[in-house]
Scaffold this active site. Sequence first.
Site, PDB file in Angstrom:
ATOM      1  N   ARG A  40      34.707  42.364  42.966  1.00 36.48           N
ATOM      2  CA  ARG A  40      35.829  41.667  43.580  1.00 36.48           C
ATOM      3  C   ARG A  40      36.422  40.676  42.595  1.00 36.48           C
ATOM      4  NH1 ARG A  40      36.957  40.273  48.458  1.00 36.48           N
ATOM      5  NH2 ARG A  40      36.831  38.082  47.937  1.00 36.48           N
ATOM      6  N   LEU A  41      37.636  40.325  42.870  1.00 34.27           N
ATOM      7  CA  LEU A  41      38.259  39.174  42.230  1.00 34.27           C
ATOM      8  C   LEU A  41      39.068  38.531  43.345  1.00 34.27           C
ATOM      9  CD1 LEU A  41      38.526  37.642  39.573  1.00 34.27           C
ATOM     10  CD2 LEU A  41      40.539  39.032  39.055  1.00 34.27           C
ATOM     11  N   ASP A  42      38.706  37.319  43.711  1.00 37.40           N
ATOM     12  CA  ASP A  42      39.309  36.659  44.862  1.00 37.40           C
ATOM     13  C   ASP A  42      40.822  36.589  44.743  1.00 37.40           C
ATOM     14  OD1 ASP A  42      36.873  36.122  46.206  1.00 37.40           O
ATOM     15  OD2 ASP A  42      36.522  34.438  44.845  1.00 37.40           O
ATOM     16  N   THR A  43      41.477  36.503  45.874  1.00 36.72           N
ATOM     17  CA  THR A  43      42.934  36.446  45.934  1.00 36.72           C
ATOM     18  C   THR A  43      43.476  35.297  45.093  1.00 36.72           C
ATOM     19  OG1 THR A  43      42.842  37.400  48.144  1.00 36.72           O
ATOM     20  CG2 THR A  43      44.892  36.306  47.535  1.00 36.72           C
ATOM     21  N   SER A  45      42.176  34.055  42.451  1.00 33.38           N
ATOM     22  CA  SER A  45      41.766  34.193  41.057  1.00 33.38           C
ATOM     23  C   SER A  45      42.648  35.236  40.388  1.00 33.38           C
ATOM     24  CB  SER A  45      40.296  34.604  40.971  1.00 33.38           C
ATOM     25  OG  SER A  45      39.478  33.609  41.556  1.00 33.38           O
TER      26      SER A  45
END
Length: 187
Positions: A40-43, A45
Amino acid sequence: MNTLIAFNKPFNVTSQFSAHEKYQTLKEFINLPKFYPAGRLDTDSEGLLLLTSDGKLQAKISSPKFKLPKTYWVQVEGLITQQAIDKLRSGVQLKEFFTQPATVTFLDEPLQLWNRIPPIRERKTVPTSWVSITISEGKNRQVRRMCAAVGFPCLRLVRVQIGKYNLFTHQLPLSEWRFITTKDLYL
């Protein structure tokens, strides 16, 4: 057969293909069937996100047991101290676990970064500083939580590298993607 994609994800894009009521999704940038994020890559980030159509490869990239290092450039509120850097390097107690030691270095403001839209909030009375943090765990919001735990809240977080694949050495512009191979990732 191409099964791996590197994508330079902008801020406020969610790491999913299904529609979202508030944010842009991966579908607005990558229109390929059967590709899914490997991790994942947070929104809130930015930076490198890998996607694959190979389930085993997806598990290998995202699983902490394979220890694929991930490097983040982090802008924090305040002038980060050597004491805070040392704590990050030795591991930090978060609510439910103690982080593994991280590789952490001071960083001059990275001039090769794109402007974030919208820009981070700036306060004239509070300076900011940058660090490079490399981890191999990747638990939920881990880097942000680590920085907060040592007293320096994260203002901007950009993942610049996974394994040996680096956004800047491979010149992957913001909002663009390309096929890569596993040879591009592994050291």
